[in-house]
Design an enzyme around this catalytic site. Structure first.
Site, mmCIF file in Angstrom:
data_model
loop_
_atom_site.group_PDB
_atom_site.id
_atom_site.type_symbol
_atom_site.label_atom_id
_atom_site.label_comp_id
_atom_site.label_asym_id
_atom_site.label_seq_id
_atom_site.Cartn_x
_atom_site.Cartn_y
_atom_site.Cartn_z
ATOM 1 C CG ASP A 48 -23.498 -78.269 82.609
ATOM 2 O OD1 ASP A 48 -22.956 -78.003 81.514
ATOM 3 O OD2 ASP A 48 -24.731 -78.343 82.764
ATOM 4 N N GLY A 70 -17.893 -81.690 75.104
ATOM 5 C CA GLY A 70 -18.868 -81.196 74.131
ATOM 6 C C GLY A 70 -19.685 -82.323 73.556
ATOM 7 C CB SER A 108 -14.449 -82.471 64.167
ATOM 8 O OG SER A 108 -14.933 -83.583 63.427
ATOM 9 C CG ASN A 109 -13.538 -85.945 60.246
ATOM 10 O OD1 ASN A 109 -14.406 -86.199 59.431
ATOM 11 N ND2 ASN A 109 -13.563 -86.495 61.456
ATOM 12 C CE1 TYR A 133 -18.765 -82.636 67.095
ATOM 13 C CE2 TYR A 133 -18.339 -83.605 64.940
ATOM 14 C CZ TYR A 133 -17.946 -83.351 66.240
ATOM 15 O OH TYR A 133 -16.725 -83.796 66.676
ATOM 16 C CE LYS A 137 -15.958 -80.530 67.929
ATOM 17 N NZ LYS A 137 -15.289 -80.451 69.247
HETATM 18 C C1 15L Z 1 -15.932 -86.878 65.042
HETATM 19 O O1 15L Z 1 -15.734 -85.673 65.015
HETATM 20 C C2 15L Z 1 -16.587 -87.523 66.193
HETATM 21 O O2 15L Z 1 -16.342 -86.846 67.407
HETATM 22 C C3 15L Z 1 -16.233 -88.995 66.326
HETATM 23 O O3 15L Z 1 -17.133 -89.573 67.245
HETATM 24 C C4 15L Z 1 -16.292 -89.711 64.982
HETATM 25 O O4 15L Z 1 -17.606 -89.754 64.530
HETATM 26 C C5 15L Z 1 -15.396 -88.988 63.996
HETATM 27 O O5 15L Z 1 -15.689 -87.629 63.916
HETATM 28 C C6 15L Z 1 -15.448 -89.589 62.589
HETATM 29 O O6 15L Z 1 -15.606 -88.845 61.632
HETATM 30 O O7 15L Z 1 -15.245 -90.789 62.493
#
Ligand code: 15L
Length: 281
Positions: A48, A70, A108-109, A133, A137
């Protein structure tokens, strides 16, 4: 052969990478959920990462870390704090303590989700997170930048779109990445000799891309897939969505307080919360 730690190995992206990297690296897989390693080049350590001793234990003696572990969608602050803020800090700090220089961090986007869909953005844009979220990131990106500049560590930050065997809707036609393309990018992050701190977009060579991914190309990325092949099928089943979500690259993350989460709170935390509540009564 390099030994690579993959955290969050039971998740979707982790499962794709296991398959794509079979025979290429010695994989030390880790997750808080159990997983049966394939044996041979795969081992599994349960951990963990919101606990520093666990982070220190799993990072010992590896050549590189792919830190997928995460909370992977928008949700309540507490689990995001534990997994993506505290967990990310623990991983980068544990890597530093154990002398592991190279980290591939799937951001992430959603770190840039509040850019509009009619804009093309590159790796230099200022973050515009679309969710708690997304903010977590951006925290990971900032922490990586600090650890690169201050401690000489090396980071490839991949702002991942959506990893899937096929794009699932209209938004994903612009941000889709196939399993073999994400594996190619992660391998660049593990191998490339000149990485210090780089941001790239984790997307295939999509015709409808919202990203100028020239930084990834500069590092040698040559995507093999393009979502356009799936476009007629995807568009035929598309239904009109939320008008605000439709405006922005992050889609529903720009309006929703919660997106269904495939990785809920660990049992021990859920249990101890229930106990605390029971005590109060
Ligand atoms: C993300 O960052 C997520 O981790 C993934 O589960 C999707 O939701 C993705 O983005 C998305 O934008 O499709």
């Amino acid at each position: 052969m390099k030994t690579v730690l993959i955290t969050g190995a039971t998740g979707d992206v982790g499962s794709h990478l296991r398959r794509e990297f079979a025979g290429k690296y010695k994989l030390r897989l880790s997750d808080r959920r159990p997983l049966k390693p394939a044996g041979g080049l795969e081992t599994f350590v349960r951990a963990d990462i919101s606990r520093m001793p666990d982070a220190l234990r799993i990072t010992k003696g590896v050549d590189a870390i792919v830190h997928l572990g995460g909370y992977s969608v928008e949700g309540p602050w507490e689990p995001i704090l534990q997994a993506n803020i505290i967990g990310c800090y623990n991983m980068f700090q544990a890597a530093r303590v154990n002398g592991v220089k190279r980290i591939v961090f799937p951001t992430s986007n959603h770190a840039t989700g509040f850019y509009r869909r009619d804009q093309v953005i590159d790796h230099c844009v200022y973050p515009r997170p679309d969710s708690r979220y997304g903010v977590s990131k951006v925290f990971g990106e900032a922490l990586g930048s600090l650890y690169a500049d201050k401690y000489g560590m090396q980071f490839l930050m991949i702002r991942i779109g959506n990893v899937n065997p096929e794009p699932i809707d209209k938004r994903r036609l612009s941000i889709w990445v196939s399993p073999r393309d994400i594996a190619q990018l992660v391998a660049i992050g593990i191998e490339h000799p000149e990485i210090r701190f780089e941001i790239v977009y984790g997307v295939s060579g999509n015709t409808r891309s919202w990203y100028d991914n020239s930084n990834a190309e500069r590092l040698g990325y040559r995507p093999k897939d393009n979502s356009e092949a799936y476009a007629p099928e995807v568009l035929a089943r598309e239904k009109p969505g939320d008008p605000v979500a439709e405006l922005y690259q992050g889609g529903i993350f720009c309006v929703a307080e919660e997106v269904p989460n495939p990785a809920p709170l660990p049992r021990r935390k859920a249990k101890s919360k229930a106990k605390r509540r029971a005590k109060k009564k």
